[in-house]
Design a protein around this motif. Structure first.
Motif, short mmCIF file in Angstrom:
data_model
loop_
_atom_site.label_atom_id
_atom_site.label_comp_id
_atom_site.label_asym_id
_atom_site.label_seq_id
_atom_site.Cartn_x
_atom_site.Cartn_y
_atom_site.Cartn_z
N GLN A 245 0.84 -1.18 0.00
CA GLN A 245 0.00 0.00 0.00
C GLN A 245 0.88 1.24 0.00
OE1 GLN A 245 -2.97 -0.08 3.02
NE2 GLN A 245 -4.00 1.75 2.29
N VAL A 246 0.45 2.27 -0.72
CA VAL A 246 1.21 3.50 -0.88
C VAL A 246 0.62 4.58 0.01
CG1 VAL A 246 1.80 5.34 -2.50
CG2 VAL A 246 1.97 2.95 -3.20
N GLN A 247 1.50 5.30 0.70
CA GLN A 247 1.09 6.45 1.50
C GLN A 247 1.60 7.72 0.82
OE1 GLN A 247 2.95 3.83 3.29
NE2 GLN A 247 0.94 2.85 3.35
N LEU A 248 0.80 8.78 0.90
CA LEU A 248 1.15 10.06 0.28
C LEU A 248 1.16 11.14 1.34
CD1 LEU A 248 -1.20 9.83 -2.85
CD2 LEU A 248 1.21 9.19 -2.71
N VAL A 249 2.20 11.97 1.32
CA VAL A 249 2.31 13.07 2.28
C VAL A 249 2.55 14.35 1.50
CG1 VAL A 249 3.57 14.03 4.22
CG2 VAL A 249 3.19 11.55 4.08
N GLU A 250 1.63 15.30 1.67
CA GLU A 250 1.75 16.59 0.98
C GLU A 250 2.44 17.62 1.89
OE1 GLU A 250 -2.65 15.26 0.03
OE2 GLU A 250 -1.36 15.37 1.81
N SER A 251 3.04 18.61 1.25
CA SER A 251 3.61 19.74 1.98
C SER A 251 3.62 20.95 1.06
CB SER A 251 5.02 19.43 2.47
OG SER A 251 5.88 19.16 1.37
N GLY A 252 3.74 22.12 1.67
CA GLY A 252 3.91 23.34 0.88
C GLY A 252 2.73 24.28 0.85
N GLY A 253 1.63 23.92 1.48
CA GLY A 253 0.49 24.82 1.49
C GLY A 253 0.73 26.02 2.38
N GLY A 254 -0.19 26.98 2.33
CA GLY A 254 -0.06 28.16 3.17
C GLY A 254 -0.91 29.30 2.67
N LEU A 255 -0.62 30.46 3.19
CA LEU A 255 -1.33 31.69 2.84
C LEU A 255 -0.50 32.50 1.87
CD1 LEU A 255 -3.60 33.81 3.29
CD2 LEU A 255 -2.25 34.65 5.23
N VAL A 256 -1.13 32.95 0.79
CA VAL A 256 -0.43 33.75 -0.21
C VAL A 256 -1.37 34.82 -0.72
CG1 VAL A 256 -1.09 32.20 -2.10
CG2 VAL A 256 0.97 33.60 -2.32
N GLN A 257 -0.82 35.95 -1.11
CA GLN A 257 -1.62 37.03 -1.66
C GLN A 257 -1.98 36.76 -3.12
OE1 GLN A 257 0.49 40.71 -1.05
NE2 GLN A 257 -0.15 40.85 1.09
N PRO A 258 -3.05 37.32 -3.60
CA PRO A 258 -3.40 37.17 -5.03
C PRO A 258 -2.23 37.58 -5.92
CG PRO A 258 -5.24 38.13 -3.85
CD PRO A 258 -4.10 38.07 -2.88
N GLY A 259 -1.99 36.76 -6.93
CA GLY A 259 -0.87 36.99 -7.82
C GLY A 259 0.41 36.30 -7.38
N GLY A 260 0.39 35.74 -6.20
CA GLY A 260 1.57 35.08 -5.67
C GLY A 260 1.73 33.64 -6.13
N SER A 261 2.76 32.98 -5.63
CA SER A 261 3.07 31.62 -6.04
C SER A 261 3.29 30.73 -4.82
CB SER A 261 4.35 31.61 -6.89
OG SER A 261 4.20 32.36 -8.07
N LEU A 262 3.02 29.45 -5.03
CA LEU A 262 3.31 28.41 -4.04
C LEU A 262 3.73 27.17 -4.78
CD1 LEU A 262 0.43 28.50 -1.37
CD2 LEU A 262 2.84 29.03 -0.99
N ARG A 263 4.50 26.34 -4.10
CA ARG A 263 4.90 25.05 -4.66
C ARG A 263 4.53 23.96 -3.67
NH1 ARG A 263 10.70 22.19 -5.35
NH2 ARG A 263 10.39 21.14 -7.38
N LEU A 264 3.69 23.05 -4.14
CA LEU A 264 3.30 21.91 -3.33
C LEU A 264 4.15 20.70 -3.70
CD1 LEU A 264 -0.60 22.13 -3.50
CD2 LEU A 264 0.97 23.30 -1.95
N SER A 265 4.40 19.85 -2.70
CA SER A 265 5.13 18.61 -2.92
C SER A 265 4.31 17.46 -2.38
CB SER A 265 6.48 18.63 -2.23
OG SER A 265 7.30 19.67 -2.70
N CYS A 266 4.48 16.31 -2.99
CA CYS A 266 3.81 15.09 -2.51
C CYS A 266 4.79 13.93 -2.65
CB CYS A 266 2.56 14.82 -3.32
SG CYS A 266 1.77 13.24 -2.93
N ALA A 267 5.11 13.34 -1.52
CA ALA A 267 6.05 12.22 -1.51
C ALA A 267 5.30 10.92 -1.28
CB ALA A 267 7.09 12.42 -0.41
N ALA A 268 5.58 9.94 -2.11
CA ALA A 268 4.96 8.63 -2.00
C ALA A 268 5.91 7.64 -1.34
CB ALA A 268 4.56 8.11 -3.38
N SER A 269 5.37 6.83 -0.46
CA SER A 269 6.16 5.78 0.18
C SER A 269 5.28 4.54 0.30
CB SER A 269 6.65 6.23 1.55
OG SER A 269 5.57 6.49 2.41
N GLY A 270 5.93 3.40 0.58
CA GLY A 270 5.19 2.17 0.71
C GLY A 270 5.49 1.22 -0.43
N ILE A 271 4.63 0.25 -0.58
CA ILE A 271 4.90 -0.82 -1.54
C ILE A 271 3.77 -0.91 -2.56
CG2 ILE A 271 5.24 -3.31 -1.80
CD1 ILE A 271 6.34 -3.37 1.04
N ALA A 272 4.14 -0.94 -3.82
CA ALA A 272 3.18 -1.16 -4.91
C ALA A 272 3.94 -1.78 -6.07
CB ALA A 272 2.53 0.15 -5.34
#
Length: 121
Positions: free
Chosen positions: A1-28
């Motif tokens: 089974q694969v587990q997913l963990v996200e990171s990188g969210g937050g508060l940003v002003q209109p016009g701004g940028s963010l980068r989200l990441s998602c790391a997969a671990s486990g067995i498939a």
């Protein structure tokens, strides 16, 4: 089974940028595709973007030209670069993976717990 963990969210002003990441671990047996969905206040969960193991991408019309998905097959990680964010992009962003079970060889969908992105002044 694969587990997913996200990171990188937050508060940003209109016009701004963010980068989200998602790391997969486990067995498939394999991970066929990964991607991002989002659920805004009072809305249903909707597709944002996906990327297949061969690098093919798909985007919702609402994010085309602003969001870019990329993946690192070695690290089993997918990234979402979000530019020119607008208040309507405010949502919980969920990482998704389409995996093939090592036991049954059947398709198993994996989901992360989500990361909140808030676009506001």
């Amino acid at each position: 089974q694969v587990q997913l963990v996200e990171s990188g969210g937050g508060l940003v002003q209109p016009g701004g940028s963010l980068r989200l990441s998602c790391a997969a671990s486990g067995i498939a047996r394999s991970i066929e595709a990964m991607g991002w969905y989002r659920q805004g206040p009072g809305n249903q969960r909707e597709l944002v973007t996906t990327i297949t193991s061969s690098g093919n991408t798909n985007y919702a019309d609402s994010v085309k030209g602003r969001f870019t998905i990329s993946g690192d097959n070695v690290k089993h990680t997918v990234y979402l670069q979000m530019n020119n964010l607008q208040p309507e992009d405010t949502a919980v962003y969920y990482c998704y993976a389409k995996t093939i079970s090592i036991v049954t060889f059947g398709v198993v969908d994996a989901w992360g717990k989500g990361t909140l992105v808030t676009v506001s002044t």
